[in-house]
Structure formats: structure tokens, C-alpha cells
Design a protein around this motif. Structure first.
Motif, PDB file in Angstrom:
ATOM      1  N   TYR A  99     -31.593  28.333  32.185  1.00 53.01           N
ATOM      2  CA  TYR A  99     -32.477  28.870  33.230  1.00 53.01           C
ATOM      3  C   TYR A  99     -32.132  30.305  33.638  1.00 53.01           C
ATOM      4  N   PHE A 100     -33.134  31.183  33.637  1.00 54.99           N
ATOM      5  CA  PHE A 100     -32.983  32.578  34.060  1.00 54.99           C
ATOM      6  C   PHE A 100     -33.884  32.839  35.271  1.00 54.99           C
ATOM      7  N   GLU A 101     -33.295  33.338  36.372  1.00 55.05           N
ATOM      8  CA  GLU A 101     -34.092  33.700  37.553  1.00 55.05           C
ATOM      9  C   GLU A 101     -35.123  34.769  37.184  1.00 55.05           C
ATOM     10  N   LYS A 102     -34.641  35.735  36.393  1.00 55.00           N
ATOM     11  CA  LYS A 102     -35.548  36.813  35.958  1.00 55.00           C
ATOM     12  C   LYS A 102     -35.595  36.834  34.450  1.00 55.00           C
ATOM     13  N   CYS A 103     -36.764  37.060  33.901  1.00 55.34           N
ATOM     14  CA  CYS A 103     -36.904  37.123  32.452  1.00 55.34           C
ATOM     15  C   CYS A 103     -36.141  38.332  31.932  1.00 55.34           C
ATOM     16  N   ARG A 130     -28.557  24.430  33.606  1.00 49.97           N
ATOM     17  CA  ARG A 130     -28.122  25.720  34.177  1.00 49.97           C
ATOM     18  C   ARG A 130     -28.003  26.817  33.127  1.00 49.97           C
ATOM     19  N   SER A 161     -35.871  22.569  36.835  1.00 45.87           N
ATOM     20  CA  SER A 161     -34.532  23.162  36.753  1.00 45.87           C
ATOM     21  C   SER A 161     -33.634  22.509  37.796  1.00 45.87           C
ATOM     22  N   TYR A 182     -35.353  29.775  29.460  1.00 50.03           N
ATOM     23  CA  TYR A 182     -36.591  29.805  30.240  1.00 50.03           C
ATOM     24  C   TYR A 182     -36.398  30.726  31.424  1.00 50.03           C
ATOM     25  N   SER A 183     -37.474  31.372  31.856  1.00 53.68           N
ATOM     26  CA  SER A 183     -37.384  32.142  33.094  1.00 53.68           C
ATOM     27  C   SER A 183     -38.168  31.431  34.174  1.00 53.68           C
ATOM     28  N   LYS A 184     -37.857  31.794  35.408  1.00 54.60           N
ATOM     29  CA  LYS A 184     -38.533  31.214  36.572  1.00 54.60           C
ATOM     30  C   LYS A 184     -40.042  31.414  36.467  1.00 54.60           C
ATOM     31  N   SER A 185     -40.456  32.525  35.848  1.00 56.57           N
ATOM     32  CA  SER A 185     -41.893  32.804  35.765  1.00 56.57           C
ATOM     33  C   SER A 185     -42.576  32.144  34.569  1.00 56.57           C
TER      34      SER A 185
END
Ligand SMILES: Nc1nc2c(c(=O)[nH]1)N(C=O)[C@@H](CNc1ccc(C(=O)N[C@@H](CCC(=O)O)C(=O)O)cc1)CN2
Ligand SMILES: Nc1ncnc2c1ncn2[C@@H]1O[C@H](COP(=O)(O)OP(=O)(O)OP(=O)(O)O)[C@@H](O)[C@H]1O
Length: 183
Positions: free
Chosen positions: A162-166, A159, A182, A128-131
Motif C-alpha cells: 500500500y502506497f499513500e501516494k502513487c 502494508r 488496506s 497499490y496507491s490510495k487513489s
């Protein structure tokens, strides 16, 4: 760098397999369960759709148990031809078998719920990304199901997931996940 979804899916599956018995995963899960149970979406939902998890997925059993203890109704997915998916009422009488993909699924007879009656869907995924972007097992089942779904949607990302950026290329059919819990 943008990679294909397929590449990220394969890398994630490898990592998730290696980490499936790690305490770090269980630690993350304990945090995510608490976050989930505090949401208004959880508190308000009577009918909940959730998968029966595989070893490398976020363990859904504690969520199912909590739902049942709170007298909520639990529905689990059954895949059908043409990438269709229905949700089946989880009760003691139903039979659950492994399909040829190794995924646990109910077998007939069972009782399904109309999509508009499901109030909360807790969806599975490997990244998953943050967006709000998501990668699943690659069947496209959830993208199709979510297309005209009007209930609440929540995903749980430890952890690894989870991706900060796609980091992958988004497709036109991808449906954004409005709420990703998250660590
Ligand atoms: N625990 C759990 N149950 C779940 C899901 C999940 O992600 N987790 N699903 C979430 O969706 C559905 C099942 N997902 C599936 C995803 C892919 C394929 C499948 O046949 N994959 C093919 C490749 C598909 C393709 O190339 O288009 C394969 O791997 O051979 C089957 C079921 C419903 N139940
Ligand atoms: N609504 C849709 N209509 C038609 N094709 C779709 C739709 N949604 C997804 N697809 C196609 O299905 C294939 C798999 O989709 P994708 O890679 O997004 O699966 P996924 O989200 O990882 O899997 P899943 O939802 O089963 O967990 C892709 O080729 C995608 O283009």
C-alpha cells in the motif's frame, strides 16, 4: 519522486519475497479477509474470479475456501496468447499445472465463464496507491481484462503493497481499481 513502474515492481518483488513467511504478512491477511467478507460486493457475488496465489502474493486459499463454503462459484485465470485471459471454473476435476512463469494455471479440458457473468474480481498486485493505481507482474493481463469489465473489482493491499501516494508514472492503459482494502 516519480519512478518507473518497472523499478517499483522490482523493488516490491524483492521486499515481498523477503516478507513472504513473516507473521506480519499473515496478520495483515487476517484483517484483509475479514474486511473483504464484510463488503456488499462479496455478499452479493455468486460468481467470483480470483487467482491461485504465489508465495509472495496475498494468500487466496482462505478466500477460495470461504467462497466454496458459501456455495459461490470460483473461477481462476488462464492466460492465452496475445495477453488474453479467460476465467475457468474451479472444480475438483480440473488439472492445474505450473506454467513457464511459475504461475499455477488450469490445463484443458475446462469450462470458461463469459466476462459479463463474473460478478466480482479479486485482483492480484504488487503495489497499490490510495487513489486506485495498481502494479501487477507486468503482463498487462488485468488492464486488458478490466477494460470492458462491468462487475465489481476489489484488491487487497497489505502494508508492503500500500502506497499513500502513487510513486510511479501512470500509463494510459492503466485501469483504476475502485476498491482497495488496506490495513
Ligand atoms: N497468482 C497469480 N496468477 C495470475 C496472475 C497473477 O498476478 N498472480 N496474473 C496477473 O496478471 C496472470 C498471469 N500473469 C503474468 C504476468 C506476466 C507474465 C510474463 O510473461 N511476464 C514476462 C514479462 C512480460 C513483459 O515484459 O511484457 C516475464 O516476466 O518474463 C506472465 C503471466 C494470471 N494469473
Ligand atoms: N489494454 C491494453 N492494450 C494494450 N496494451 C496494454 C493494455 N494494458 C496494458 N498494456 C501494456 O502491457 C504492458 C504491461 O502492462 P502493466 O505494466 O500495466 O502490467 P501489470 O498491470 O503490472 O500486469 P498484470 O495486469 O498482468 O498483472 C505495458 O506495456 C502496457 O502498456
Amino acid at each position: 519522486m516519480t519512478q518507473s513502474k518497472e523499478d517499483i515492481r522490482n523493488k516490491q518483488l524483492k521486499q515481498l519475497k523477503l516478507a513472504e513467511n513473516n507473521w506480519e504478512k499473515e496478520q495483515d491477511e487476517l484483517i484483509l479477509y475479514q474486511k473483504l467478507f464484510m463488503t456488499t460486493e462479496w455478499k452479493n457475488a455468486q460468481n467470483i474470479g480470483i487467482t491461485i496465489s504465489q508465495a509472495e502474493e496475498i494468500d487466496t486459499k482462505p478466500i477460495i475456501l470461504k467462497a466454496l463454503l458459501e456455495k459461490k462459484e470460483v473461477y481462476i485465470p488462464k492466460t492465452l496468447p496475445k495477453r488474453k485471459m479467460v476465467f475457468v471454473h474451479l472444480k475438483s476435476e480440473i488439472n492445474i499445472k505450473r506454467n513457464n512463469m511459475g504461475i499455477l494455471e488450469p490445463v484443458e479440458p475446462y469450462e470458461t465463464i463469459e466476462k459479463r457473468m463474473l460478478e466480482l474480481l479479486i485482483i492480484p498486485g504488487v503495489a497499490y496507491s490510495k487513489s486506485g493505481d495498481r502494479i501487477g507482474y507486468g503482463g498487462g493481463f488485468y488492464d486488458r481484462y478490466l477494460f470492458n469489465f462491468s462487475g465489481d473489482v476489489i484488491a487487497l493491499a497489505d502494508r508492503i503493497r500500500y502506497f499513500e501516494k502513487c510513486a510511479w508514472k501512470i500509463e494510459e492503459t492503466d485501469i483504476k481499481i475502485p476498491k482497495i482494502l488496506s490495513i
